[in-house]
Write a protein that holds these residues in place. Structure first.
Motif, PDB file in Angstrom:
ATOM      1  N   SER A   1       0.965  -1.209  -0.116  1.00  0.00           N
ATOM      2  CA  SER A   1       0.160  -0.104  -0.165  1.00  0.00           C
ATOM      3  C   SER A   1       1.064   1.303   0.067  1.00  0.00           C
ATOM      4  CB  SER A   1      -1.144  -0.041   1.107  1.00  0.00           C
ATOM      5  OG  SER A   1      -0.171  -0.192   2.340  1.00  0.00           O
ATOM      6  N   HIS A   2       0.491   2.372  -0.626  1.00  0.00           N
ATOM      7  CA  HIS A   2       1.041   3.690  -0.762  1.00  0.00           C
ATOM      8  C   HIS A   2       1.153   4.425   0.796  1.00  0.00           C
ATOM      9  CE1 HIS A   2       1.833   7.576  -2.221  1.00  0.00           C
ATOM     10  NE2 HIS A   2       2.484   6.905  -3.467  1.00  0.00           N
ATOM     11  N   ASP A   3       2.365   4.976   0.674  1.00  0.00           N
ATOM     12  CA  ASP A   3       2.491   5.870   1.878  1.00  0.00           C
ATOM     13  C   ASP A   3       1.426   6.903   2.335  1.00  0.00           C
ATOM     14  OD1 ASP A   3       4.858   4.735   1.394  1.00  0.00           O
ATOM     15  OD2 ASP A   3       6.202   6.279   1.300  1.00  0.00           O
ATOM     16  N   CYS A   4       0.673   7.343   1.620  1.00  0.00           N
ATOM     17  CA  CYS A   4      -0.387   8.327   1.717  1.00  0.00           C
ATOM     18  C   CYS A   4      -1.581   7.517   2.549  1.00  0.00           C
ATOM     19  CB  CYS A   4      -1.007   8.670   0.495  1.00  0.00           C
ATOM     20  SG  CYS A   4       0.330   9.858  -0.461  1.00  0.00           S
ATOM     21  N   HIS A   5      -1.607   6.115   2.121  1.00  0.00           N
ATOM     22  CA  HIS A   5      -2.795   5.344   2.943  1.00  0.00           C
ATOM     23  C   HIS A   5      -2.166   5.402   4.557  1.00  0.00           C
ATOM     24  CE1 HIS A   5      -5.309   2.185   4.253  1.00  0.00           C
ATOM     25  NE2 HIS A   5      -4.230   1.313   4.303  1.00  0.00           N
ATOM     26  N   HIS A   6      -0.937   5.230   4.648  1.00  0.00           N
ATOM     27  CA  HIS A   6      -0.292   4.820   5.915  1.00  0.00           C
ATOM     28  C   HIS A   6      -0.658   5.987   6.923  1.00  0.00           C
ATOM     29  CE1 HIS A   6       2.723   2.016   3.734  1.00  0.00           C
ATOM     30  NE2 HIS A   6       1.231   1.435   3.595  1.00  0.00           N
ATOM     31  N   ASP A   7      -0.347   7.207   6.234  1.00  0.00           N
ATOM     32  CA  ASP A   7      -0.395   8.420   7.509  1.00  0.00           C
ATOM     33  C   ASP A   7      -1.561   9.388   7.127  1.00  0.00           C
ATOM     34  OD1 ASP A   7       1.847   7.422   8.467  1.00  0.00           O
ATOM     35  OD2 ASP A   7       3.273   8.462   7.076  1.00  0.00           O
ATOM     36  N   LYS A   8      -2.744   9.033   6.304  1.00  0.00           N
ATOM     37  CA  LYS A   8      -3.679   9.589   5.927  1.00  0.00           C
ATOM     38  C   LYS A   8      -4.478  10.199   7.114  1.00  0.00           C
ATOM     39  CE  LYS A   8      -7.805  10.057   3.106  1.00  0.00           C
ATOM     40  NZ  LYS A   8      -8.738   9.444   1.989  1.00  0.00           N
ATOM     41  N   GLU A   9      -4.635   9.321   8.088  1.00  0.00           N
ATOM     42  CA  GLU A   9      -5.794   9.613   9.240  1.00  0.00           C
ATOM     43  C   GLU A   9      -4.551  10.405  10.362  1.00  0.00           C
ATOM     44  OE1 GLU A   9      -7.075   6.099  10.836  1.00  0.00           O
ATOM     45  OE2 GLU A   9      -8.525   5.540   9.111  1.00  0.00           O
ATOM     46  N   TRP A  10      -3.448   9.917  10.229  1.00  0.00           N
ATOM     47  CA  TRP A  10      -2.516  10.802  11.381  1.00  0.00           C
ATOM     48  C   TRP A  10      -2.313  12.272  10.959  1.00  0.00           C
ATOM     49  CZ3 TRP A  10       2.271  13.065  11.210  1.00  0.00           C
ATOM     50  CH2 TRP A  10       2.885  13.281  12.303  1.00  0.00           C
ATOM     51  N   ASN A  11      -2.116  12.399   9.544  1.00  0.00           N
ATOM     52  CA  ASN A  11      -1.931  13.634   9.042  1.00  0.00           C
ATOM     53  C   ASN A  11      -3.150  14.567   9.099  1.00  0.00           C
ATOM     54  OD1 ASN A  11       0.680  13.547   8.103  1.00  0.00           O
ATOM     55  ND2 ASN A  11      -0.109  12.527   6.212  1.00  0.00           N
ATOM     56  N   ALA A  12      -4.430  13.901   9.022  1.00  0.00           N
ATOM     57  CA  ALA A  12      -5.605  14.778   9.266  1.00  0.00           C
ATOM     58  C   ALA A  12      -5.838  15.121  10.852  1.00  0.00           C
ATOM     59  CB  ALA A  12      -6.738  13.838   8.768  1.00  0.00           C
ATOM     60  N   GLU A  13      -5.284  14.196  11.641  1.00  0.00           N
ATOM     61  CA  GLU A  13      -5.549  14.312  13.178  1.00  0.00           C
ATOM     62  C   GLU A  13      -4.654  15.614  13.492  1.00  0.00           C
ATOM     63  OE1 GLU A  13      -6.565  14.070  17.252  1.00  0.00           O
ATOM     64  OE2 GLU A  13      -7.676  13.844  15.127  1.00  0.00           O
ATOM     65  N   ARG A  14      -3.351  15.514  12.893  1.00  0.00           N
ATOM     66  CA  ARG A  14      -2.067  16.304  13.380  1.00  0.00           C
ATOM     67  C   ARG A  14      -2.874  17.556  13.136  1.00  0.00           C
ATOM     68  NH1 ARG A  14       1.821  18.777  10.215  1.00  0.00           N
ATOM     69  NH2 ARG A  14       3.736  19.372  11.174  1.00  0.00           N
ATOM     70  N   ALA A  15      -3.333  17.923  11.591  1.00  0.00           N
ATOM     71  CA  ALA A  15      -3.828  19.090  11.204  1.00  0.00           C
ATOM     72  C   ALA A  15      -4.784  19.677  12.267  1.00  0.00           C
ATOM     73  CB  ALA A  15      -4.276  19.001   9.912  1.00  0.00           C
ATOM     74  N   ARG A  16      -5.763  18.957  12.513  1.00  0.00           N
ATOM     75  CA  ARG A  16      -6.708  19.175  13.289  1.00  0.00           C
ATOM     76  C   ARG A  16      -6.520  19.811  14.698  1.00  0.00           C
ATOM     77  NH1 ARG A  16      -9.728  17.713  17.535  1.00  0.00           N
ATOM     78  NH2 ARG A  16      -8.286  16.010  18.241  1.00  0.00           N
ATOM     79  N   LEU A  17      -5.562  19.170  15.338  1.00  0.00           N
ATOM     80  CA  LEU A  17      -4.793  19.411  16.544  1.00  0.00           C
ATOM     81  C   LEU A  17      -4.008  20.763  16.414  1.00  0.00           C
ATOM     82  CD1 LEU A  17      -3.601  16.021  17.732  1.00  0.00           C
ATOM     83  CD2 LEU A  17      -5.350  17.331  18.848  1.00  0.00           C
ATOM     84  N   ILE A  18      -3.485  20.975  15.300  1.00  0.00           N
ATOM     85  CA  ILE A  18      -2.836  22.400  15.289  1.00  0.00           C
ATOM     86  C   ILE A  18      -3.725  23.543  14.864  1.00  0.00           C
ATOM     87  CG2 ILE A  18      -1.235  23.531  13.488  1.00  0.00           C
ATOM     88  CD1 ILE A  18       0.386  21.170  12.985  1.00  0.00           C
ATOM     89  N   ARG A  19      -4.802  23.181  14.226  1.00  0.00           N
ATOM     90  CA  ARG A  19      -5.856  24.167  14.097  1.00  0.00           C
ATOM     91  C   ARG A  19      -6.425  24.569  15.589  1.00  0.00           C
ATOM     92  NH1 ARG A  19      -7.254  21.172   9.671  1.00  0.00           N
ATOM     93  NH2 ARG A  19      -9.164  20.053  10.690  1.00  0.00           N
ATOM     94  N   SER A  20      -6.599  23.722  16.546  1.00  0.00           N
ATOM     95  CA  SER A  20      -7.169  23.710  17.692  1.00  0.00           C
ATOM     96  C   SER A  20      -6.270  24.381  18.636  1.00  0.00           C
ATOM     97  CB  SER A  20      -7.476  22.565  18.184  1.00  0.00           C
ATOM     98  OG  SER A  20      -6.593  21.586  18.605  1.00  0.00           O
ATOM     99  N   GLY A  21      -5.027  24.757  18.297  1.00  0.00           N
ATOM    100  CA  GLY A  21      -4.137  25.654  19.104  1.00  0.00           C
ATOM    101  C   GLY A  21      -2.917  24.857  19.553  1.00  0.00           C
ATOM    102  N   HIS A  22      -2.670  23.718  19.351  1.00  0.00           N
ATOM    103  CA  HIS A  22      -1.561  22.795  19.766  1.00  0.00           C
ATOM    104  C   HIS A  22      -0.112  23.137  18.696  1.00  0.00           C
ATOM    105  CE1 HIS A  22      -4.474  20.293  21.614  1.00  0.00           C
ATOM    106  NE2 HIS A  22      -3.788  19.974  22.582  1.00  0.00           N
ATOM    107  N   SER A  23       1.050  23.085  19.235  1.00  0.00           N
ATOM    108  CA  SER A  23       2.090  23.274  18.525  1.00  0.00           C
ATOM    109  C   SER A  23       2.219  21.936  17.669  1.00  0.00           C
ATOM    110  CB  SER A  23       3.316  23.349  19.541  1.00  0.00           C
ATOM    111  OG  SER A  23       3.716  22.333  20.154  1.00  0.00           O
ATOM    112  N   ALA A  24       3.285  22.307  16.472  1.00  0.00           N
ATOM    113  CA  ALA A  24       3.250  21.030  15.437  1.00  0.00           C
ATOM    114  C   ALA A  24       3.862  19.945  16.274  1.00  0.00           C
ATOM    115  CB  ALA A  24       4.140  21.570  14.472  1.00  0.00           C
TER     116      ALA A  24
END
Length: 252
Positions: free
Chosen positions: A74-97
């Motif tokens: 499977s492609h790398d994008c599949h492996h980290d798709k949910e992780w990337n989305a959650e990371r982006a959501r947390l950053i938008r909510s005020g957390h540092s990267a």
């Protein structure tokens, strides 16, 4: 086959082309038929039935499983798709990267699964057919040379046997593919899943001596590139896959 330029050390996040030790399984018929090349893979037989319905419906499942070397397909994008989305959501909510990455990494539900295919030693292939497998001429198989540490023999990745694995079931990662070898793997997967065969030589020979007059890309088929030559003929090409941008994830 030479291993030069094929492998790189096992490190970083889970990538397409990684070679792992992991459990595999597939459904079977009641006779538990196993092709010769899968003898090492299908080690255990299981009969699964639901106690409340099996007697009435005859709903019994036959499963073969084993623990073996596999390659991540499977492609790398599949492996980290949910992780990337959650990371982006947390950053938008005020957390540092850094905080977002740590919180996403600690979430045990994100990106748990990947697809993989088992390695089959070339010695398990009929002697008179091994040359074609080793040369990559057999659709559905990706050849691998023996790695530098000789942890497994010259083999092929059997893309006809593909299963979904929970990354938490991985017991060890042995090697990763180098970028050029990973491109070859993607070509082998595309060839097996979609294209089956390629008629390149004759088409390219016909284009020798001609000039490119125009280039077009069909928006409905973004992988295809059409080169319009000066005599009006068209050379149809397929864009090669590109390496995905690093997701920021540093662990497997």
């Amino acid at each position: 086959m030479s291993s030069t330029g094929i492998y790189r050390p096992s490190e970083g996040p889970l990538n397409q082309g990684d070679i792992l030790v992991a459990p595999v399984a597939r459904t079977a018929a009641a006779d538990f038929w196993v092709p010769d090349r899968w003898d090492r893979i299908d080690q255990n037989e299981h009969i699964v039935s639901h106690p409340d319905t099996a007697a009435e419906s005859g709903e019994t499942h036959f499963v073969l499983s084993g623990l073996t070397l596999v390659m991540v397909t499977s492609h790398d994008c599949h492996h980290d798709k949910e992780w990337n989305a959650e990371r982006a959501r947390l950053i938008r909510s005020g957390h540092s990267a850094a905080q977002a990455e740590e919180l996403a990494e600690s979430d045990p539900t994100l990106d748990r699964t990947f697809q993989a295919s088992p390695l089959v030693p070339l010695s398990d292939i009929e002697p008179d057919r091994r040359g074609n497998y080793e040369a990559g001429r057999v659709v559905g198989y990706f050849p691998l040379p023996e790695p530098p540490d000789r942890s497994f023999p010259p083999s092929v990745v059997d893309l006809t046997y593909r299963c979904t694995i929970d990354r938490r079931a991985i017991t060890a990662r042995r090697w990763c593919l180098a970028p050029q070898a990973r491109d070859q793997l993607r070509f082998a997967i595309a060839r097996f899943d979609s294209f089956r065969s390629f008629q390149l030589a004759e088409t390219i020979e016909e284009a020798i001596g001609k000039s490119i007059a125009d280039v077009s890309i069909d928006s409905t088929r973004p992988l295809a590139v059409n080169l319009i030559l000066d005599d009006g003929s068209v050379l149809h090409l397929v864009q090669p896959p590109i390496e995905p941008e690093p997701s920021g994830r540093s662990r497997m």
